[in-house]
Design a protein around this motif. Structure first.
Motif, PDB file in Angstrom:
ATOM      1  N   VAL A  97      33.849 -14.897  10.177  1.00  0.00           N
ATOM      2  CA  VAL A  97      32.695 -14.832   9.284  1.00  0.00           C
ATOM      3  C   VAL A  97      33.165 -15.210   7.884  1.00  0.00           C
ATOM      4  CG1 VAL A  97      30.869 -13.365   8.347  1.00  0.00           C
ATOM      5  CG2 VAL A  97      31.697 -12.989  10.688  1.00  0.00           C
ATOM      6  N   ASP A  98      32.612 -16.297   7.369  1.00  0.00           N
ATOM      7  CA  ASP A  98      32.984 -16.829   6.058  1.00  0.00           C
ATOM      8  C   ASP A  98      31.805 -16.638   5.114  1.00  0.00           C
ATOM      9  OD1 ASP A  98      33.640 -18.306   3.828  1.00  0.00           O
ATOM     10  OD2 ASP A  98      34.225 -20.105   4.932  1.00  0.00           O
ATOM     11  N   LEU A  99      31.878 -15.599   4.285  1.00  0.00           N
ATOM     12  CA  LEU A  99      30.762 -15.306   3.385  1.00  0.00           C
ATOM     13  C   LEU A  99      30.666 -16.330   2.261  1.00  0.00           C
ATOM     14  CD1 LEU A  99      28.436 -13.541   2.435  1.00  0.00           C
ATOM     15  CD2 LEU A  99      30.098 -12.039   1.319  1.00  0.00           C
ATOM     16  N   GLU A 100      31.805 -16.844   1.802  1.00  0.00           N
ATOM     17  CA  GLU A 100      31.776 -17.814   0.706  1.00  0.00           C
ATOM     18  C   GLU A 100      30.985 -19.050   1.087  1.00  0.00           C
ATOM     19  OE1 GLU A 100      35.453 -17.364  -2.145  1.00  0.00           O
ATOM     20  OE2 GLU A 100      36.155 -17.774  -0.109  1.00  0.00           O
ATOM     21  N   ASN A 101      31.111 -19.492   2.334  1.00  0.00           N
ATOM     22  CA  ASN A 101      30.408 -20.691   2.799  1.00  0.00           C
ATOM     23  C   ASN A 101      29.215 -20.381   3.700  1.00  0.00           C
ATOM     24  OD1 ASN A 101      32.203 -22.819   1.647  1.00  0.00           O
ATOM     25  ND2 ASN A 101      33.733 -21.776   2.908  1.00  0.00           N
ATOM     26  N   LYS A 102      28.944 -19.097   3.886  1.00  0.00           N
ATOM     27  CA  LYS A 102      27.809 -18.640   4.720  1.00  0.00           C
ATOM     28  C   LYS A 102      27.847 -19.300   6.101  1.00  0.00           C
ATOM     29  CE  LYS A 102      24.763 -19.605   1.462  1.00  0.00           C
ATOM     30  NZ  LYS A 102      23.504 -19.716   0.707  1.00  0.00           N
ATOM     31  N   LYS A 103      28.988 -19.097   6.758  1.00  0.00           N
ATOM     32  CA  LYS A 103      29.220 -19.766   8.037  1.00  0.00           C
ATOM     33  C   LYS A 103      29.893 -18.817   9.023  1.00  0.00           C
ATOM     34  CE  LYS A 103      30.602 -23.960   7.618  1.00  0.00           C
ATOM     35  NZ  LYS A 103      31.464 -25.153   7.345  1.00  0.00           N
ATOM     36  N   ILE A 104      29.519 -18.953  10.302  1.00  0.00           N
ATOM     37  CA  ILE A 104      30.130 -18.199  11.398  1.00  0.00           C
ATOM     38  C   ILE A 104      30.693 -19.202  12.397  1.00  0.00           C
ATOM     39  CG2 ILE A 104      29.707 -16.615  13.322  1.00  0.00           C
ATOM     40  CD1 ILE A 104      27.348 -15.510  11.750  1.00  0.00           C
ATOM     41  N   THR A 105      31.948 -19.013  12.802  1.00  0.00           N
ATOM     42  CA  THR A 105      32.561 -19.903  13.784  1.00  0.00           C
ATOM     43  C   THR A 105      33.342 -19.087  14.809  1.00  0.00           C
ATOM     44  OG1 THR A 105      34.517 -20.168  12.373  1.00  0.00           O
ATOM     45  CG2 THR A 105      32.790 -21.844  12.173  1.00  0.00           C
ATOM     46  N   ASP A 106      33.627 -19.716  15.952  1.00  0.00           N
ATOM     47  CA  ASP A 106      34.552 -19.123  16.921  1.00  0.00           C
ATOM     48  C   ASP A 106      35.546 -20.188  17.355  1.00  0.00           C
ATOM     49  OD1 ASP A 106      33.407 -20.725  18.890  1.00  0.00           O
ATOM     50  OD2 ASP A 106      32.447 -19.076  19.978  1.00  0.00           O
ATOM     51  N   GLU A 107      36.483 -19.817  18.212  1.00  0.00           N
ATOM     52  CA  GLU A 107      37.538 -20.757  18.608  1.00  0.00           C
ATOM     53  C   GLU A 107      37.102 -21.698  19.719  1.00  0.00           C
ATOM     54  OE1 GLU A 107      39.995 -17.986  21.794  1.00  0.00           O
ATOM     55  OE2 GLU A 107      40.580 -17.932  19.674  1.00  0.00           O
ATOM     56  N   PHE A 108      35.824 -21.601  20.116  1.00  0.00           N
ATOM     57  CA  PHE A 108      35.321 -22.456  21.202  1.00  0.00           C
ATOM     58  C   PHE A 108      34.336 -23.502  20.687  1.00  0.00           C
ATOM     59  CE2 PHE A 108      36.229 -18.192  22.883  1.00  0.00           C
ATOM     60  CZ  PHE A 108      37.244 -18.507  23.765  1.00  0.00           C
ATOM     61  N   GLY A 109      34.315 -23.707  19.379  1.00  0.00           N
ATOM     62  CA  GLY A 109      33.483 -24.774  18.826  1.00  0.00           C
ATOM     63  C   GLY A 109      32.142 -24.347  18.272  1.00  0.00           C
ATOM     64  N   LEU A 110      31.807 -23.081  18.377  1.00  0.00           N
ATOM     65  CA  LEU A 110      30.535 -22.605  17.833  1.00  0.00           C
ATOM     66  C   LEU A 110      30.582 -22.612  16.310  1.00  0.00           C
ATOM     67  CD1 LEU A 110      28.230 -19.781  18.881  1.00  0.00           C
ATOM     68  CD2 LEU A 110      29.335 -19.540  16.658  1.00  0.00           C
ATOM     69  N   GLU A 111      29.475 -23.004  15.695  1.00  0.00           N
ATOM     70  CA  GLU A 111      29.357 -22.938  14.240  1.00  0.00           C
ATOM     71  C   GLU A 111      27.895 -22.673  13.876  1.00  0.00           C
ATOM     72  OE1 GLU A 111      29.659 -25.962  10.468  1.00  0.00           O
ATOM     73  OE2 GLU A 111      31.413 -25.867  11.800  1.00  0.00           O
ATOM     74  N   TYR A 112      27.658 -21.560  13.229  1.00  0.00           N
ATOM     75  CA  TYR A 112      26.334 -21.200  12.736  1.00  0.00           C
ATOM     76  C   TYR A 112      26.414 -21.017  11.217  1.00  0.00           C
ATOM     77  CZ  TYR A 112      24.764 -19.915  17.488  1.00  0.00           C
ATOM     78  OH  TYR A 112      24.413 -19.919  18.816  1.00  0.00           O
ATOM     79  N   THR A 113      25.341 -21.393  10.546  1.00  0.00           N
ATOM     80  CA  THR A 113      25.203 -21.042   9.134  1.00  0.00           C
ATOM     81  C   THR A 113      24.146 -19.955   9.020  1.00  0.00           C
ATOM     82  OG1 THR A 113      23.557 -22.788   8.799  1.00  0.00           O
ATOM     83  CG2 THR A 113      25.872 -23.333   8.317  1.00  0.00           C
ATOM     84  N   PHE A 114      24.230 -19.174   7.957  1.00  0.00           N
ATOM     85  CA  PHE A 114      23.245 -18.117   7.755  1.00  0.00           C
ATOM     86  C   PHE A 114      22.799 -18.098   6.300  1.00  0.00           C
ATOM     87  CE2 PHE A 114      27.470 -16.233   7.299  1.00  0.00           C
ATOM     88  CZ  PHE A 114      27.379 -15.492   6.138  1.00  0.00           C
ATOM     89  N   ASP A 115      21.594 -17.619   6.073  1.00  0.00           N
ATOM     90  CA  ASP A 115      21.042 -17.507   4.730  1.00  0.00           C
ATOM     91  C   ASP A 115      21.289 -16.109   4.184  1.00  0.00           C
ATOM     92  OD1 ASP A 115      19.983 -20.121   4.642  1.00  0.00           O
ATOM     93  OD2 ASP A 115      18.207 -19.484   5.762  1.00  0.00           O
ATOM     94  N   LEU A 116      21.465 -16.032   2.889  1.00  0.00           N
ATOM     95  CA  LEU A 116      21.657 -14.746   2.235  1.00  0.00           C
ATOM     96  C   LEU A 116      21.296 -14.893   0.763  1.00  0.00           C
ATOM     97  CD1 LEU A 116      22.708 -11.842   2.794  1.00  0.00           C
ATOM     98  CD2 LEU A 116      24.932 -12.599   1.957  1.00  0.00           C
ATOM     99  N   ASP A 117      20.560 -13.919   0.268  1.00  0.00           N
ATOM    100  CA  ASP A 117      20.230 -13.891  -1.152  1.00  0.00           C
ATOM    101  C   ASP A 117      21.516 -13.982  -1.979  1.00  0.00           C
ATOM    102  OD1 ASP A 117      18.273 -12.980  -3.439  1.00  0.00           O
ATOM    103  OD2 ASP A 117      20.004 -11.640  -3.562  1.00  0.00           O
ATOM    104  N   GLU A 118      21.512 -14.864  -2.990  1.00  0.00           N
ATOM    105  CA  GLU A 118      22.737 -15.113  -3.751  1.00  0.00           C
ATOM    106  C   GLU A 118      23.213 -13.874  -4.500  1.00  0.00           C
ATOM    107  OE1 GLU A 118      26.062 -17.059  -5.187  1.00  0.00           O
ATOM    108  OE2 GLU A 118      24.721 -17.492  -3.503  1.00  0.00           O
ATOM    109  N   HIS A 119      22.289 -13.088  -5.009  1.00  0.00           N
ATOM    110  CA  HIS A 119      22.664 -11.861  -5.712  1.00  0.00           C
ATOM    111  C   HIS A 119      23.428 -10.928  -4.769  1.00  0.00           C
ATOM    112  CE1 HIS A 119      22.398  -8.508  -8.515  1.00  0.00           C
ATOM    113  NE2 HIS A 119      21.893  -7.758  -7.543  1.00  0.00           N
ATOM    114  N   ARG A 120      22.924 -10.768  -3.556  1.00  0.00           N
ATOM    115  CA  ARG A 120      23.599  -9.902  -2.583  1.00  0.00           C
ATOM    116  C   ARG A 120      24.927 -10.495  -2.142  1.00  0.00           C
ATOM    117  NH1 ARG A 120      18.009  -8.596   0.575  1.00  0.00           N
ATOM    118  NH2 ARG A 120      17.637  -6.533  -0.289  1.00  0.00           N
TER     119      ARG A 120
END
Length: 200
Positions: A143-166
């Protein structure tokens, strides 16, 4: 509060909808006055039987999920009463991140105040994560909060939205008190001027 930038951790699934705060931390354990020590009571009535023995059928009791730091669940996580003990218990147990399609508003807000990152993904994406968690023992997410990205070692990559203040709240490790203390010099100056006016 500990800053949150990236997390690489085992996923612990709780495959249920409408997980309420009474299930997360039952009311009989709310008498403690400390903020720590609640992890032992997390999901207490699901984790243990009436004799206090671990329930082997509950997901988080399975050896493959020991040490999990990413909690995966379904819609409307954290519903019910507004007790802040719920995120305290989740964090004390070892979870730093929760992934679900939706959350109860008060619980969602309380997570940020306690250094927990609650991520919202679609039901389809969450279902895919449940399937991968079941398929791969010791399944981990990065889980990479700086880039708002989730990945795994099998090639999955999701981005997520988050309020910038939070997002900044977590990246800098700030709670409400820490945010206020960023303006300590201005507060001190104001108090000094106010004191002068009172005793002039």
């Amino acid at each position: 509060m500990e800053a949150f930038k990236t997390l690489n951790g085992i996923v612990g699934p709780v495959d249920r909808v409408n997980v309420d705060t009474d299930a997360i931390i039952p009311k009989q354990f709310l008498k403690r006055i400390e903020r720590s020590g609640f992890g032992q009571f997390l999901f207490f009535e699901w984790r243990f039987d009436e004799e206090g023995n671990e329930n082997p059928d509950f997901e988080l009791n399975k050896p493959r999920y020991k040490g999990a730091s990413v909690l995966l669940s379904r819609v409307n996580f954290g519903c019910g009463s507004s007790r802040e003990h719920a995120p305290w218990a989740i964090q004390d147990y070892g979870f730093r991140c929760i992934i679900a399609p939706s959350y109860a508003d008060i619980f969602y807000n309380n997570c940020f105040k306690n250094g927990i990152l609650p991520i919202k993904l679609s039901e389809e994406q969450v279902e895919e994560l449940f399937q991968r968690t079941a398929k791969h023992e010791g399944y981990k997410l990065n889980v990479d909060l700086e880039n708002k990205k989730i990945t795994d070692e099998f090639g999955l990559e999701y981005t997520f939205d988050l309020d910038e203040h939070r997002r900044q709240f977590l990246l800098q490790g700030l709670d409400d008190i820490g945010l206020t203390l960023q303006h300590e010099d201005l507060i001190t100056a104001y108090e000094a001027k106010h004191k002068e006016r009172l005793f002039a």
